[in-house]
Scaffold this motif. Structure first.
Motif, short mmCIF file in Angstrom:
data_model
loop_
_atom_site.label_atom_id
_atom_site.label_comp_id
_atom_site.label_asym_id
_atom_site.label_seq_id
_atom_site.Cartn_x
_atom_site.Cartn_y
_atom_site.Cartn_z
N VAL A 182 26.80 43.19 41.71
CA VAL A 182 27.50 42.60 40.32
C VAL A 182 29.06 42.12 40.78
N PRO A 183 29.26 41.21 40.31
CA PRO A 183 30.49 40.30 40.47
C PRO A 183 31.92 41.16 40.51
N GLU A 184 32.52 41.33 41.33
CA GLU A 184 33.84 41.81 40.94
C GLU A 184 34.64 41.41 39.70
N ALA A 185 34.59 40.16 39.41
CA ALA A 185 35.43 39.71 38.56
C ALA A 185 34.77 40.11 37.07
N LEU A 186 33.35 40.08 37.28
CA LEU A 186 32.76 40.68 35.96
C LEU A 186 33.17 42.16 35.63
N ILE A 187 33.19 42.85 36.58
CA ILE A 187 33.56 44.33 36.37
C ILE A 187 35.12 44.28 36.05
N HIS A 188 35.67 43.58 36.75
CA HIS A 188 37.28 43.50 36.36
C HIS A 188 37.49 43.16 34.65
N ALA A 189 36.69 42.42 34.34
CA ALA A 189 36.82 41.66 33.07
C ALA A 189 36.45 42.72 31.90
N TRP A 232 40.36 40.15 44.47
CA TRP A 232 41.50 40.39 43.53
C TRP A 232 42.29 41.91 44.00
N GLY A 233 42.59 41.81 45.00
CA GLY A 233 43.25 43.09 45.66
C GLY A 233 44.62 43.38 44.93
N ASP A 234 45.15 42.47 44.24
CA ASP A 234 46.18 43.13 43.49
C ASP A 234 46.07 43.81 41.99
N LEU A 235 44.91 43.64 41.73
CA LEU A 235 44.50 44.38 40.30
C LEU A 235 44.32 45.85 40.63
N PRO A 236 44.54 46.48 39.54
CA PRO A 236 44.32 48.07 39.44
C PRO A 236 43.02 48.46 40.01
N PHE A 237 42.97 49.37 40.87
CA PHE A 237 41.51 49.97 41.06
C PHE A 237 40.60 48.88 41.89
N ALA A 238 41.37 47.93 42.66
CA ALA A 238 40.65 46.98 43.25
C ALA A 238 39.47 47.39 44.21
N PRO A 239 39.87 48.37 45.18
CA PRO A 239 39.11 48.83 45.99
C PRO A 239 37.58 49.55 45.52
N SER A 246 38.22 31.61 38.39
CA SER A 246 39.07 30.24 38.89
C SER A 246 40.10 30.63 39.76
N ARG A 247 40.95 31.72 39.43
CA ARG A 247 41.98 32.07 40.33
C ARG A 247 41.57 32.16 41.64
N ARG A 248 40.23 32.87 41.82
CA ARG A 248 39.87 33.02 43.06
C ARG A 248 39.56 31.52 44.05
#
Length: 211
Positions: free
Chosen positions: A92-99, A74-81, A204-206
């Protein structure tokens, strides 16, 4: 995030994630939270699973690349790195942290809630102190500490994502007081499905190959 974590509960959160000792919780009639690794009497509930359990219905988190650089889907999301690095460190899954970040602050590193929660993952001051976080407005430090806290909650509630999110929002003591169920607070009832819906949308996007 809501209430302050009682000191005894904070001590539990400080335990290493790989600890093998079982931790048990009992909520007294006056709301006092008792934690112990040696049950004496009735009314205690086990709070930590075995060390190898994996979060239910959660995709594996992104592991670090050679040299310590974390990859991100999800490199296009803010603070992805920063999210990718915290995900790799705490499994912990990246998607969960982003959510969680999306629901808590909508990626505003300077956000402060009316109750005093600060930063991207909206950590309460007492929780931030227990996690060793000095500057809750620093994006890297906030994400790292918030992910560590989320990992602890997943462990405390048998890797049940819904319960861990309920605890993140309402406090783990509230979840324990309601028989290890999400407390019937209007805010929590809105919060948990909102985070899970965004989490599933990112996953699902991934899966579709879109990054």
């Amino acid at each position: 995030m809501t209430p302050l974590v009682p000191l005894l509960l904070a001590a539990c959160l400080a335990l290493p994630a790989t600890a093998h000792a079982e931790i048990y919780m009992k909520v007294e009639a006056d709301g006092t939270v008792m934690l112990t690794d040696e049950v004496r009497g009735s009314g205690y509930q086990r709070m930590t699973p075995g060390p190898t359990a994996a979060p239910r219905a959660v995709a594996p988190s992104t592991r670090g690349q050679p040299g310590g650089a974390a990859a991100s889907d999800w490199g296009d999301l803010p603070f992805a790195p920063l999210v990718a690095a915290a995900a790799a460190e705490h499994d912990v899954p990246e998607a969960l942290i982003h959510a969680v970040i999306h629901a808590e602050s909508n990626y505003d590193a300077g956000a402060v809630s009316p109750k005093g929660a600060v930063g991207l993952m909206q950590l309460m001051p007492a929780t931030a102190r227990e996690l060793g976080l000095r500057d809750a407005r620093d994006p890297a430090a906030n994400i790292r500490a918030g992910t560590q806290y989320l990992k602890r909650l997943l462990g405390m509630f048998d890797n049940d994502i819904a319960l861990a999110l309920a605890a993140y929002n309402a406090g783990p003591a509230a979840v324990a007081r309601h028989g290890r169920n999400a407390p019937p607070y209007a805010e929590t009832r809105r919060y948990v499905p909102r985070v899970i819906e965004h989490f599933e949308r990112l996953r699902s996007r991934r899966g579709s190959g879109v990054s």
